[in-house]
Motif scaffolding. Structure first.
Motif, PDB file in Angstrom:
ATOM      1  N   UNK A   1       0.840  -1.199   0.000  1.00 22.13           N
ATOM      2  CA  UNK A   1       0.000   0.000   0.000  1.00 22.13           C
ATOM      3  C   UNK A   1       0.872   1.244   0.000  1.00 22.13           C
ATOM      4  N   UNK A   2       0.495   2.218  -0.829  1.00 21.53           N
ATOM      5  CA  UNK A   2       1.191   3.503  -0.851  1.00 21.53           C
ATOM      6  C   UNK A   2       0.602   4.400   0.230  1.00 21.53           C
ATOM      7  N   UNK A   3       1.450   4.921   1.110  1.00 24.82           N
ATOM      8  CA  UNK A   3       1.007   5.874   2.128  1.00 24.82           C
ATOM      9  C   UNK A   3       1.189   7.305   1.613  1.00 24.82           C
ATOM     10  N   UNK A   4       2.350   7.590   1.085  1.00 25.13           N
ATOM     11  CA  UNK A   4       2.603   8.873   0.430  1.00 25.13           C
ATOM     12  C   UNK A   4       3.763   8.705  -0.538  1.00 25.13           C
ATOM     13  N   UNK A   5       3.764   9.556  -1.586  1.00 25.28           N
ATOM     14  CA  UNK A   5       4.781   9.441  -2.628  1.00 25.28           C
ATOM     15  C   UNK A   5       5.309  10.827  -2.995  1.00 25.28           C
ATOM     16  N   UNK A   6       6.627  10.971  -2.975  1.00 28.64           N
ATOM     17  CA  UNK A   6       7.294  12.178  -3.448  1.00 28.64           C
ATOM     18  C   UNK A   6       6.854  13.420  -2.691  1.00 28.64           C
ATOM     19  N   UNK A   7       6.800  13.329  -1.375  1.00 27.84           N
ATOM     20  CA  UNK A   7       6.434  14.489  -0.552  1.00 27.84           C
ATOM     21  C   UNK A   7       7.711  15.196  -0.093  1.00 27.84           C
ATOM     22  N   UNK A   8       7.797  16.488  -0.384  1.00 24.61           N
ATOM     23  CA  UNK A   8       8.970  17.264   0.007  1.00 24.61           C
ATOM     24  C   UNK A   8       8.789  17.801   1.422  1.00 24.61           C
ATOM     25  N   UNK A   9       9.815  17.615   2.256  1.00 27.32           N
ATOM     26  CA  UNK A   9       9.732  18.003   3.665  1.00 27.32           C
ATOM     27  C   UNK A   9      10.404  19.335   3.966  1.00 27.32           C
TER      28      UNK A   9
END
Length: 199
Positions: free
Chosen positions: A190-198
């Protein structure tokens, strides 16, 4: 298993929009160090049971900044970036003009590039070695929380392997120091989040 990917920070080759594969060992530039430091300020390494990194120095330095000396970093050759052979260090725009059949409409490299850079890896090669690494983690550490610091094309290729039957068109390119999280078992992912910039 909970799996978190982080792409390394910027290098000069990234800044100059050049191909940078597994055969090129560039350090982070000043911007890359700032990206990693900024992202790491929102990040708690102590929640991870294990940390892995590509041995290339751009990933290694990023991993060191993220774990803040609180976790051992394990290195694995299987999570090095895709090797682009003769295309490494060349400018993307120049290659697109000269070898348009090596790219898709969005300007990303396709397997067609291999006719011009025959010593490079195919996406299937990358998926094979990378998924061998991930499958080993799932088997050995099914209940662990694992951090992997590595590379953009590798991450995108692996996500496509597990979630879109290898279709790279489904997922966008991963940004420098972006985080992607997944829950993975031998039967379900399962994908939780993808390519999130912090930062």
């Amino acid at each position: 298993m909970k799996l978190t990917f982080i792409r390394h920070g910027q290098t000069d080759l990234n800044k100059d929009s050049c191909i940078q594969g597994g055969g090129i060992d560039q350090p982070l530039n000043e911007t890359g160090i700032k990206q990693a430091t900024g992202a790491a300020s929102h990040f708690n390494p102590e929640k991870y049971d294990l940390v892995f990194s590509s041995p290339l120095q751009r990933a290694k330095k990023t991993a060191e900044i993220f774990v803040k000396g609180k976790k051992k970093i394990n290195f694995d050759e299987r999570i090095k970036e895709m090797d682009f052979g003769e295309w490494d260090t060349l400018k993307v725009n120049d290659l697109i003009k000269k070898y348009p059949k090596g790219f898709n409409q969005a300007g990303y490299v396709t397997n067609g590039y291999l006719r011009y850079a025959p010593s490079g890896e195919s996406f299937e090669d990358v998926a094979r070695r990378g998924s061998e690494f991930i499958d080993e983690l799932i088997s050995k550490y099914p209940d662990k929380n694992i951090l992997v610091v590595c590379h953009g094309t590798l991450i995108k290729t692996l996500v496509a392997h597990y979630f879109s039957n290898g279709n790279l068109e489904v997922f966008e390119q991963v940004e420098n120091c972006a985080i992607s999280e997944f829950e993975m078992t031998e039967k379900l992912s399962k994908v939780i989040r993808y390519n999130q910039i912090l930062y």
